[in-house]
Design a protein around this motif. Sequence first.
Motif, PDB file in Angstrom:
ATOM      1  N   LYS A 207       0.819  -1.217   0.000  1.00 16.35           N
ATOM      2  CA  LYS A 207       0.000   0.000   0.000  1.00 16.35           C
ATOM      3  C   LYS A 207       0.857   1.275   0.000  1.00 16.35           C
ATOM      4  O   LYS A 207       0.356   2.364  -0.250  1.00 16.35           O
ATOM      5  CB  LYS A 207      -0.965   0.022   1.186  1.00 16.35           C
ATOM      6  CG  LYS A 207      -0.345   0.171   2.558  1.00 16.35           C
ATOM      7  CD  LYS A 207      -1.425   0.063   3.617  1.00 16.35           C
ATOM      8  CE  LYS A 207      -0.866   0.142   5.026  1.00 16.35           C
ATOM      9  NZ  LYS A 207      -1.915  -0.056   6.050  1.00 16.35           N
ATOM     10  N   TRP A 209       3.599   1.420  -2.021  1.00 14.93           N
ATOM     11  CA  TRP A 209       4.322   1.446  -3.285  1.00 14.93           C
ATOM     12  C   TRP A 209       3.869   2.630  -4.142  1.00 14.93           C
ATOM     13  O   TRP A 209       2.679   2.922  -4.245  1.00 14.93           O
ATOM     14  CB  TRP A 209       4.069   0.153  -4.068  1.00 14.93           C
ATOM     15  CG  TRP A 209       4.697  -1.060  -3.442  1.00 14.93           C
ATOM     16  CD1 TRP A 209       5.416  -1.110  -2.278  1.00 14.93           C
ATOM     17  CD2 TRP A 209       4.633  -2.402  -3.929  1.00 14.93           C
ATOM     18  NE1 TRP A 209       5.809  -2.392  -2.010  1.00 14.93           N
ATOM     19  CE2 TRP A 209       5.345  -3.214  -3.003  1.00 14.93           C
ATOM     20  CE3 TRP A 209       4.055  -2.997  -5.046  1.00 14.93           C
ATOM     21  CZ2 TRP A 209       5.485  -4.591  -3.180  1.00 14.93           C
ATOM     22  CZ3 TRP A 209       4.199  -4.373  -5.222  1.00 14.93           C
ATOM     23  CH2 TRP A 209       4.901  -5.157  -4.296  1.00 14.93           C
ATOM     24  N   ASN A 210       4.827   3.305  -4.754  1.00 11.93           N
ATOM     25  CA  ASN A 210       4.521   4.406  -5.674  1.00 11.93           C
ATOM     26  C   ASN A 210       5.735   4.703  -6.531  1.00 11.93           C
ATOM     27  O   ASN A 210       6.800   4.113  -6.342  1.00 11.93           O
ATOM     28  CB  ASN A 210       4.067   5.663  -4.913  1.00 11.93           C
ATOM     29  CG  ASN A 210       5.120   6.128  -3.931  1.00 11.93           C
ATOM     30  OD1 ASN A 210       6.175   6.611  -4.332  1.00 11.93           O
ATOM     31  ND2 ASN A 210       4.855   5.957  -2.638  1.00 11.93           N
ATOM     32  N   LYS A 211       5.577   5.635  -7.460  1.00 12.16           N
ATOM     33  CA  LYS A 211       6.640   5.949  -8.413  1.00 12.16           C
ATOM     34  C   LYS A 211       7.758   6.794  -7.815  1.00 12.16           C
ATOM     35  O   LYS A 211       8.811   6.951  -8.428  1.00 12.16           O
ATOM     36  CB  LYS A 211       6.045   6.677  -9.618  1.00 12.16           C
ATOM     37  CG  LYS A 211       5.052   5.837 -10.415  1.00 12.16           C
ATOM     38  CD  LYS A 211       4.457   6.636 -11.562  1.00 12.16           C
ATOM     39  CE  LYS A 211       3.451   5.791 -12.334  1.00 12.16           C
ATOM     40  NZ  LYS A 211       2.826   6.569 -13.446  1.00 12.16           N
ATOM     41  N   ASN A 215      10.147   0.008  -4.494  1.00 12.95           N
ATOM     42  CA  ASN A 215       9.323  -0.843  -3.635  1.00 12.95           C
ATOM     43  C   ASN A 215      10.161  -1.620  -2.624  1.00 12.95           C
ATOM     44  O   ASN A 215       9.627  -2.151  -1.663  1.00 12.95           O
ATOM     45  CB  ASN A 215       8.519  -1.827  -4.480  1.00 12.95           C
ATOM     46  CG  ASN A 215       7.557  -1.126  -5.419  1.00 12.95           C
ATOM     47  OD1 ASN A 215       7.174   0.019  -5.174  1.00 12.95           O
ATOM     48  ND2 ASN A 215       7.166  -1.799  -6.488  1.00 12.95           N
ATOM     49  N   TYR A 264      -6.532   4.058   4.705  1.00 12.86           N
ATOM     50  CA  TYR A 264      -6.195   3.191   3.571  1.00 12.86           C
ATOM     51  C   TYR A 264      -7.330   2.218   3.242  1.00 12.86           C
ATOM     52  O   TYR A 264      -7.340   1.641   2.163  1.00 12.86           O
ATOM     53  CB  TYR A 264      -4.912   2.419   3.854  1.00 12.86           C
ATOM     54  CG  TYR A 264      -3.666   3.205   3.533  1.00 12.86           C
ATOM     55  CD1 TYR A 264      -3.259   3.383   2.209  1.00 12.86           C
ATOM     56  CD2 TYR A 264      -2.898   3.781   4.533  1.00 12.86           C
ATOM     57  CE1 TYR A 264      -2.124   4.115   1.896  1.00 12.86           C
ATOM     58  CE2 TYR A 264      -1.748   4.506   4.226  1.00 12.86           C
ATOM     59  CZ  TYR A 264      -1.375   4.670   2.909  1.00 12.86           C
ATOM     60  OH  TYR A 264      -0.244   5.398   2.596  1.00 12.86           O
ATOM     61  N   LYS A 269      -6.859   6.750  -1.924  1.00 17.20           N
ATOM     62  CA  LYS A 269      -6.418   7.732  -2.922  1.00 17.20           C
ATOM     63  C   LYS A 269      -6.032   9.053  -2.262  1.00 17.20           C
ATOM     64  O   LYS A 269      -4.966   9.606  -2.530  1.00 17.20           O
ATOM     65  CB  LYS A 269      -7.526   7.959  -3.955  1.00 17.20           C
ATOM     66  CG  LYS A 269      -7.102   8.827  -5.127  1.00 17.20           C
ATOM     67  CD  LYS A 269      -8.195   8.903  -6.182  1.00 17.20           C
ATOM     68  CE  LYS A 269      -7.755   9.762  -7.364  1.00 17.20           C
ATOM     69  NZ  LYS A 269      -8.797   9.845  -8.420  1.00 17.20           N
ATOM     70  N   ASN A 272      -2.867   8.651   0.011  1.00 19.46           N
ATOM     71  CA  ASN A 272      -1.607   8.653  -0.744  1.00 19.46           C
ATOM     72  C   ASN A 272      -1.363   9.985  -1.456  1.00 19.46           C
ATOM     73  O   ASN A 272      -0.212  10.319  -1.761  1.00 19.46           O
ATOM     74  CB  ASN A 272      -1.588   7.502  -1.752  1.00 19.46           C
ATOM     75  CG  ASN A 272      -1.180   6.192  -1.112  1.00 19.46           C
ATOM     76  OD1 ASN A 272      -0.394   6.174  -0.171  1.00 19.46           O
ATOM     77  ND2 ASN A 272      -1.725   5.101  -1.601  1.00 19.46           N
ATOM     78  N   TYR A 273      -2.440  10.745  -1.728  1.00 21.69           N
ATOM     79  CA  TYR A 273      -2.274  12.062  -2.341  1.00 21.69           C
ATOM     80  C   TYR A 273      -1.368  12.926  -1.471  1.00 21.69           C
ATOM     81  O   TYR A 273      -0.411  13.536  -1.957  1.00 21.69           O
ATOM     82  CB  TYR A 273      -3.634  12.730  -2.512  1.00 21.69           C
ATOM     83  CG  TYR A 273      -3.563  14.170  -2.972  1.00 21.69           C
ATOM     84  CD1 TYR A 273      -3.449  14.490  -4.323  1.00 21.69           C
ATOM     85  CD2 TYR A 273      -3.606  15.215  -2.046  1.00 21.69           C
ATOM     86  CE1 TYR A 273      -3.371  15.814  -4.745  1.00 21.69           C
ATOM     87  CE2 TYR A 273      -3.526  16.534  -2.452  1.00 21.69           C
ATOM     88  CZ  TYR A 273      -3.416  16.838  -3.809  1.00 21.69           C
ATOM     89  OH  TYR A 273      -3.338  18.144  -4.211  1.00 21.69           O
ATOM     90  N   ASN A 276       2.285  11.329  -0.970  1.00 20.59           N
ATOM     91  CA  ASN A 276       3.168  11.515  -2.126  1.00 20.59           C
ATOM     92  C   ASN A 276       3.809  12.895  -2.128  1.00 20.59           C
ATOM     93  O   ASN A 276       4.964  13.059  -2.545  1.00 20.59           O
ATOM     94  CB  ASN A 276       2.399  11.293  -3.424  1.00 20.59           C
ATOM     95  CG  ASN A 276       2.070   9.827  -3.646  1.00 20.59           C
ATOM     96  OD1 ASN A 276       2.645   8.948  -2.998  1.00 20.59           O
ATOM     97  ND2 ASN A 276       1.140   9.549  -4.543  1.00 20.59           N
TER      98      ASN A 276
END
Length: 492
Positions: A207, A209-211, A215, A264, A269, A272-273, A276
């Motif tokens: 949960k 993981w992102n760009k 990871n 979560y 969304k 994580n907004y 990030n």
Amino acid sequence: MKTSKVLKMIRVPVYLVLYFAMMHTFEAVIIELNSDNFDTEIYKVRIALVVFHAPWCGQCKKLMKILPDIDKKLQEFPEPVAIYTVDCENEGKATCDQYHIGGFPILKSFLNGKEYGRFEDSREVSNIVDFMRIESSPVATKIQDFIELESLLKGEKRVCVVANLLEGSNMETIFLELADKMRRKICFLYRPIEEGDPWIKVYRHPKLWNKLEDNFSEYTGNESVSSIENFILKNYHGLVGIRTYANRNEFNFPLVTAYYDIDYENNPKLTNYWRNRILKIAAKYKNKFNFAISSKNDFNDELRELGVDYSSDKPIVVVVLETNEKYILSDNFSVDTFDVFLRNIERKTLNPYLKSQKPPEKNDSYVVTAVGSTFYDIVMRSPNDTMVKIHAEWCGHCKKVQPTYKKLAKLMRDEAITFVEIDGTENDVPVAYTPTGYPTIYWSTKNYRMNPILYKGDRTIEDFIRFIAKHSSSELKNYDRDGNLRSVKTEL
């Protein structure tokens, strides 16, 4: 011992019978043991959950209501888990004494007849079932290949350490040793290989993981238990970990925490907004600060303590340094304001937030009263060695030691020592001086301010003097290193 289809109860209390009768939607297999049969019965199963309880305990009664639901789920495991109860007030008292049961209810796992682990989480069905799932599983799971690794990771609630290991190698031995030590917190997966390149990777929870972040982190150090363990702990949370009330002590200082609505389950969304945006700046300062996100609802007491208005929908950012200095982002959160805020802390152009009483107008000539705003000047910047007594107004032990402490300060007035006291409930102190209770007394030498020594001796004049004489940065004028009064030389 197979118990999945038979109701077995040995000396069942009346309230247990009522609970099980009311919730009897399947054949319960909860067994109550006593001190005569505990050792015999516990060895009959490989894995068991034991509930130590007392008839008068309200929390025990609540737990007994959900035990059938827990048992039903434990019987669905590949290897069913037995549940035993022990009444610590009656026939099970000797067994409870044997396992040092000091409160109720206590839940423990037993493996092959021996105590294995203790349940420490909130007593909900899912938490207890998850605990026993981990307890009944191998410390590390062998996998044939990594084709389905991602799906395995997404089905696991813990952070996972994944490895490619040569069979019979020293690294495999180390890996399994760490798995046994850390298994309750971390999932260990490995593929044994006969040849090829071995590796170990720490995978963050899916949960997260992102760009903006890999990871996983791959270990590149030597074959050392402590080195690999430190690597795992350092990379466990990633750049921006989820700080909860349960794991709050795992995050190192200096710590940047962003508080907001974290959900979560229902709103990943939006969760994580904000994370990030914090990640973007965390990547820039990753070698200077540690970063975390926390639920503002779970930590409203922490925010209230700082006098923070936590009604905003945007993250509230608080920075705590190793010295316990705190900084609060006063501007509305944005990537730019966050960046400027950290830059100013780094440049030391911001004034920290301090919980502090007003400094006293006058100070005792022998014992100096410090407050949060004066602690650094009085203690950290003092040219002398310093003894710091941290007290609370309501503390009876503090009041009892106060006359001795003042007498000690007066007795040693000719020495290069500053005696300080501070109310720990009303004033912030550096983390190194965190009170362990009241009173807490630290000895701080002038060359090692951030590594004070916790005083653990008796609170008598003689013991204080022996301690000070031993630990002072230079020998005292009137006492030798053992705390003995020097003889007075007179001229004839």
